[in-house]
Design a protein around this motif. Structure first.
Motif, PDB file in Angstrom:
ATOM      1  N   THR A   5       2.565   2.700   5.188  1.00  0.00           N
ATOM      2  CA  THR A   5       2.902   3.730   5.962  1.00  0.00           C
ATOM      3  C   THR A   5       2.189   4.744   5.061  1.00  0.00           C
ATOM      4  OG1 THR A   5       4.695   3.356   4.360  1.00  0.00           O
ATOM      5  CG2 THR A   5       5.074   3.195   6.209  1.00  0.00           C
ATOM      6  N   THR A   6       1.899   5.070   3.414  1.00  0.00           N
ATOM      7  CA  THR A   6       0.979   6.128   3.113  1.00  0.00           C
ATOM      8  C   THR A   6      -0.319   6.212   3.005  1.00  0.00           C
ATOM      9  OG1 THR A   6       1.963   4.698   1.082  1.00  0.00           O
ATOM     10  CG2 THR A   6      -0.204   6.567   0.408  1.00  0.00           C
ATOM     11  N   ASP A   7      -0.861   7.230   3.638  1.00  0.00           N
ATOM     12  CA  ASP A   7      -2.348   8.128   3.908  1.00  0.00           C
ATOM     13  C   ASP A   7      -2.936   7.951   2.804  1.00  0.00           C
ATOM     14  OD1 ASP A   7      -3.383   8.825   5.883  1.00  0.00           O
ATOM     15  OD2 ASP A   7      -3.968  11.316   4.688  1.00  0.00           O
ATOM     16  N   PHE A   8      -4.249   6.776   2.824  1.00  0.00           N
ATOM     17  CA  PHE A   8      -5.518   6.603   2.709  1.00  0.00           C
ATOM     18  C   PHE A   8      -6.398   7.148   3.588  1.00  0.00           C
ATOM     19  CE2 PHE A   8      -1.704   2.924   2.788  1.00  0.00           C
ATOM     20  CZ  PHE A   8      -2.375   2.973   1.084  1.00  0.00           C
ATOM     21  N   PRO A   9      -6.552   8.127   2.749  1.00  0.00           N
ATOM     22  CA  PRO A   9      -8.385   8.997   3.751  1.00  0.00           C
ATOM     23  C   PRO A   9      -9.135   8.628   2.500  1.00  0.00           C
ATOM     24  CG  PRO A   9      -6.652  10.719   2.131  1.00  0.00           C
ATOM     25  CD  PRO A   9      -6.211   9.385   2.043  1.00  0.00           C
ATOM     26  N   ASP A  10      -8.830   8.769   1.463  1.00  0.00           N
ATOM     27  CA  ASP A  10      -9.721   7.953   0.286  1.00  0.00           C
ATOM     28  C   ASP A  10      -9.518   7.210  -0.310  1.00  0.00           C
ATOM     29  OD1 ASP A  10     -12.460   7.793  -0.823  1.00  0.00           O
ATOM     30  OD2 ASP A  10     -12.342   9.306  -2.081  1.00  0.00           O
ATOM     31  N   PRO A  11      -8.887   5.797   0.249  1.00  0.00           N
ATOM     32  CA  PRO A  11      -8.488   4.657  -0.865  1.00  0.00           C
ATOM     33  C   PRO A  11      -9.699   4.552  -1.631  1.00  0.00           C
ATOM     34  CG  PRO A  11      -9.735   3.824   1.108  1.00  0.00           C
ATOM     35  CD  PRO A  11      -9.606   5.323   1.157  1.00  0.00           C
ATOM     36  N   SER A  12      -9.024   4.142  -3.363  1.00  0.00           N
ATOM     37  CA  SER A  12      -9.993   3.393  -4.432  1.00  0.00           C
ATOM     38  C   SER A  12      -9.427   2.158  -4.936  1.00  0.00           C
ATOM     39  CB  SER A  12      -9.260   4.430  -5.522  1.00  0.00           C
ATOM     40  OG  SER A  12      -7.566   4.320  -5.638  1.00  0.00           O
ATOM     41  N   THR A  13      -8.577   1.667  -4.725  1.00  0.00           N
ATOM     42  CA  THR A  13      -8.124   0.241  -4.822  1.00  0.00           C
ATOM     43  C   THR A  13      -7.917  -0.154  -3.394  1.00  0.00           C
ATOM     44  OG1 THR A  13      -7.869   0.945  -6.562  1.00  0.00           O
ATOM     45  CG2 THR A  13      -6.385  -1.914  -5.695  1.00  0.00           C
ATOM     46  N   PHE A  14      -8.620  -1.298  -2.820  1.00  0.00           N
ATOM     47  CA  PHE A  14      -7.745  -2.763  -1.991  1.00  0.00           C
ATOM     48  C   PHE A  14      -7.174  -3.187  -2.141  1.00  0.00           C
ATOM     49  CE2 PHE A  14     -11.497  -0.530   1.200  1.00  0.00           C
ATOM     50  CZ  PHE A  14     -10.884  -0.023   1.397  1.00  0.00           C
ATOM     51  N   ILE A  15      -6.114  -4.081  -1.143  1.00  0.00           N
ATOM     52  CA  ILE A  15      -5.068  -5.123  -1.797  1.00  0.00           C
ATOM     53  C   ILE A  15      -5.121  -6.435  -1.146  1.00  0.00           C
ATOM     54  CG2 ILE A  15      -3.055  -5.841  -2.008  1.00  0.00           C
ATOM     55  CD1 ILE A  15      -3.677  -4.237  -3.618  1.00  0.00           C
ATOM     56  N   LEU A  16      -6.136  -7.452  -1.596  1.00  0.00           N
ATOM     57  CA  LEU A  16      -6.691  -8.217  -0.498  1.00  0.00           C
ATOM     58  C   LEU A  16      -5.238  -9.039  -0.681  1.00  0.00           C
ATOM     59  CD1 LEU A  16      -9.738  -8.628  -2.380  1.00  0.00           C
ATOM     60  CD2 LEU A  16      -9.280  -8.934   0.172  1.00  0.00           C
ATOM     61  N   LEU A  17      -4.347  -9.537   0.297  1.00  0.00           N
ATOM     62  CA  LEU A  17      -3.673 -10.308   0.441  1.00  0.00           C
ATOM     63  C   LEU A  17      -3.828 -11.598  -0.360  1.00  0.00           C
ATOM     64  CD1 LEU A  17      -1.240  -9.091   3.101  1.00  0.00           C
ATOM     65  CD2 LEU A  17      -0.838  -8.644   0.889  1.00  0.00           C
ATOM     66  N   GLY A  18      -5.379 -12.046  -0.505  1.00  0.00           N
ATOM     67  CA  GLY A  18      -5.635 -13.517  -0.133  1.00  0.00           C
ATOM     68  C   GLY A  18      -5.169 -14.552   1.611  1.00  0.00           C
ATOM     69  N   ILE A  19      -4.556 -15.822   2.070  1.00  0.00           N
ATOM     70  CA  ILE A  19      -4.064 -16.460   2.592  1.00  0.00           C
ATOM     71  C   ILE A  19      -2.872 -16.575   2.421  1.00  0.00           C
ATOM     72  CG2 ILE A  19      -4.557 -18.927   3.678  1.00  0.00           C
ATOM     73  CD1 ILE A  19      -6.541 -19.467   2.008  1.00  0.00           C
ATOM     74  N   PRO A  20      -2.619 -15.372   3.611  1.00  0.00           N
ATOM     75  CA  PRO A  20      -0.791 -14.791   4.485  1.00  0.00           C
ATOM     76  C   PRO A  20      -0.329 -16.232   4.608  1.00  0.00           C
ATOM     77  CG  PRO A  20      -2.454 -13.217   4.809  1.00  0.00           C
ATOM     78  CD  PRO A  20      -3.267 -13.724   4.266  1.00  0.00           C
ATOM     79  N   GLY A  21       0.923 -16.182   4.184  1.00  0.00           N
ATOM     80  CA  GLY A  21       1.865 -17.819   5.020  1.00  0.00           C
ATOM     81  C   GLY A  21       1.107 -19.414   4.380  1.00  0.00           C
ATOM     82  N   LEU A  22      -0.104 -19.256   3.174  1.00  0.00           N
ATOM     83  CA  LEU A  22       0.213 -20.369   2.463  1.00  0.00           C
ATOM     84  C   LEU A  22       0.231 -20.528   1.293  1.00  0.00           C
ATOM     85  CD1 LEU A  22      -3.142 -21.752   4.276  1.00  0.00           C
ATOM     86  CD2 LEU A  22      -0.731 -22.166   4.731  1.00  0.00           C
ATOM     87  N   GLU A  23       0.695 -19.049   0.917  1.00  0.00           N
ATOM     88  CA  GLU A  23       1.249 -19.021  -0.913  1.00  0.00           C
ATOM     89  C   GLU A  23       1.646 -20.084  -2.015  1.00  0.00           C
ATOM     90  OE1 GLU A  23       1.108 -14.825   1.693  1.00  0.00           O
ATOM     91  OE2 GLU A  23       1.944 -16.944   1.313  1.00  0.00           O
ATOM     92  N   THR A  24       2.024 -20.841  -1.186  1.00  0.00           N
ATOM     93  CA  THR A  24       3.138 -21.793  -2.005  1.00  0.00           C
ATOM     94  C   THR A  24       2.321 -23.106  -2.762  1.00  0.00           C
ATOM     95  OG1 THR A  24       3.778 -22.571  -0.022  1.00  0.00           O
ATOM     96  CG2 THR A  24       5.660 -21.246  -1.164  1.00  0.00           C
ATOM     97  N   ALA A  25       1.022 -22.426  -1.559  1.00  0.00           N
ATOM     98  CA  ALA A  25      -0.024 -23.937  -1.645  1.00  0.00           C
ATOM     99  C   ALA A  25      -0.955 -23.612  -2.215  1.00  0.00           C
ATOM    100  CB  ALA A  25      -0.391 -24.011  -0.091  1.00  0.00           C
ATOM    101  N   TYR A  26      -1.084 -22.095  -2.781  1.00  0.00           N
ATOM    102  CA  TYR A  26      -2.796 -21.650  -3.961  1.00  0.00           C
ATOM    103  C   TYR A  26      -2.761 -22.329  -4.603  1.00  0.00           C
ATOM    104  CZ  TYR A  26      -2.421 -17.236  -1.487  1.00  0.00           C
ATOM    105  OH  TYR A  26      -2.436 -16.451  -0.658  1.00  0.00           O
ATOM    106  N   ALA A  27      -2.017 -22.900  -5.620  1.00  0.00           N
ATOM    107  CA  ALA A  27      -2.376 -24.247  -6.259  1.00  0.00           C
ATOM    108  C   ALA A  27      -3.144 -24.887  -6.192  1.00  0.00           C
ATOM    109  CB  ALA A  27      -1.595 -24.936  -6.652  1.00  0.00           C
ATOM    110  N   TRP A  28      -2.938 -25.905  -4.969  1.00  0.00           N
ATOM    111  CA  TRP A  28      -3.546 -27.181  -4.232  1.00  0.00           C
ATOM    112  C   TRP A  28      -4.819 -26.757  -3.875  1.00  0.00           C
ATOM    113  CZ3 TRP A  28      -2.145 -31.641  -6.394  1.00  0.00           C
ATOM    114  CH2 TRP A  28      -0.914 -32.063  -6.529  1.00  0.00           C
ATOM    115  N   ILE A  29      -4.523 -25.230  -3.687  1.00  0.00           N
ATOM    116  CA  ILE A  29      -5.961 -25.029  -2.150  1.00  0.00           C
ATOM    117  C   ILE A  29      -6.981 -24.718  -2.926  1.00  0.00           C
ATOM    118  CG2 ILE A  29      -6.770 -23.280  -0.752  1.00  0.00           C
ATOM    119  CD1 ILE A  29      -3.875 -22.643   0.189  1.00  0.00           C
TER     120      ILE A  29
END
Length: 315
Positions: free
Chosen positions: A6-30
């Motif tokens: 909900t925050t305004d980002f007219p000139d973002p300095s940082t993005f957030i990469l979520l990875g693979i949403p929904g498979l967070e618990t399997a990251y070690a195996w992936i």
């Protein structure tokens, strides 16, 4: 910067990469196949470069193009996988805006470069099989260098406008990227301005590059097949078929996942998000691993030189 949507980002300095949403618990195996694929890709491509550099008899157009392909594969896999693994292992999801823009540029520029190299390799096979006596006169070292420079400049010129648009867009809804890396289509959808021009341009680049390149590759291999059927013996035909078959497999392993991922991202939102993200990683990582195996292990000259080096090391 906060990951709030909900925050305004007219000139973002940082993005957030979520990875693979929904498979967070399997990251070690992936991460295991991801890391293994990257390790094989690095080892294979550096081996190709080392052997071709060390062996004067391999200083020919086919092997120069193979070196270009290896460099492209190394850049593609390295531009994405280290960050992806840092998400899996350390939850390091932040990426600087400029780093995101740079990553996107390298990914798409070198995808276009790799596509152009496949065209060049198909041309080399066409000349070698259809005009063997003129091969050394047609594909001289300066010509090979010019072809490599041309496909590199094509990638740069086509992708630079997209990178420029990325920096010009306002990001007024979120800085969260539901992906493992900064892909053009995904980042474009975060912008809140009019992105129709950028969307049409992305479609143009994708179909211009893949469409033209697939056309030229197809024409080359049709001519090659016509020449193969004219060979006098079955053994010669089978040998040539074996070489061309491995090349075609490498080409299909590159284009099919790439086109599937692109079309799914654009036109089909019914596919599960985690599946789309996995496919997007497949077309960047798997060809980089397969190309050294297909072109290196199945090429007798490289195979012989590799065995000589291994034998010399252990004797």
């Amino acid at each position: 910067m906060s990951g709030s949507n909900t925050t305004d980002f007219p000139d973002p300095s940082t993005f957030i990469l979520l990875g693979i949403p929904g498979l967070e618990t399997a990251y070690a195996w992936i991460s295991i196949p991801f890391c293994s694929t990257y390790a094989i890709s690095m080892l294979g491509n550096f081996t190709i470069l080392f052997i071709v550099k060390r062996e004067p008899s391999l200083h020919e157009p086919m092997y120069y193009f193979l070196c270009m392909l290896s460099i492209s594969d190394l850049v593609l896999s390295t531009s994405t996988l280290p960050k992806t693994l840092s998400i899996f292992w350390f939850s390091s999801k932040e990426i600087d805006f400029n780093a995101c823009s740079t990553q996107m540029f390298f990914i798409h520029c070198f995808l276009a470069l790799e596509s152009g190299i496949f065209v060049a390799m198909a041309l080399d096979r066409y000349v070698a099989i259809c005009h063997p006596l003129r091969h050394s006169a047609i594909l001289t070292n300066p010509v090979v260098a010019k072809i490599g420079l041309a496909v590199l400049l094509r990638g740069i010129m086509l992708i630079l406008p997209a990178s420029f648009l990325l920096k010009r867009w306002p990001y007024c809804t979120t800085n969260i990227i539901p992906h493992t890396h900064c892909e053009y289509i995904v980042v474009m959808k975060l912008a809140c301005g009019d992105i129709r021009i950028a969307s049409y341009y992305g479609l143009f680049v994708a179909f211009f590059v893949s469409g033209l390149d697939v056309f030229f590759i197809s024409v080359s291999y049709v001519q090659i097949l016509r020449a193969v059927f004219k060979l006098p013996t079955k053994d010669a035909q089978l040998k040539t078929f074996g070489t061309c078959g491995s090349h075609l497999f490498a080409i299909l392993a590159f284009y099919i996942p790439a086109l599937f991922s692109f079309l799914r991202q654009r036109f089909d939102q019914n596919v599960a998000q985690h599946f789309r993200i996995l496919i997007a990683n497949v077309y960047l990582l798997v060809p980089s691993m397969l190309n050294p195996i297909i072109y290196g292990v199945r090429t007798k000259q490289i195979q012989d030189r590799l065995l000589q080096l291994i034998h010399h090391k252990w004797t």
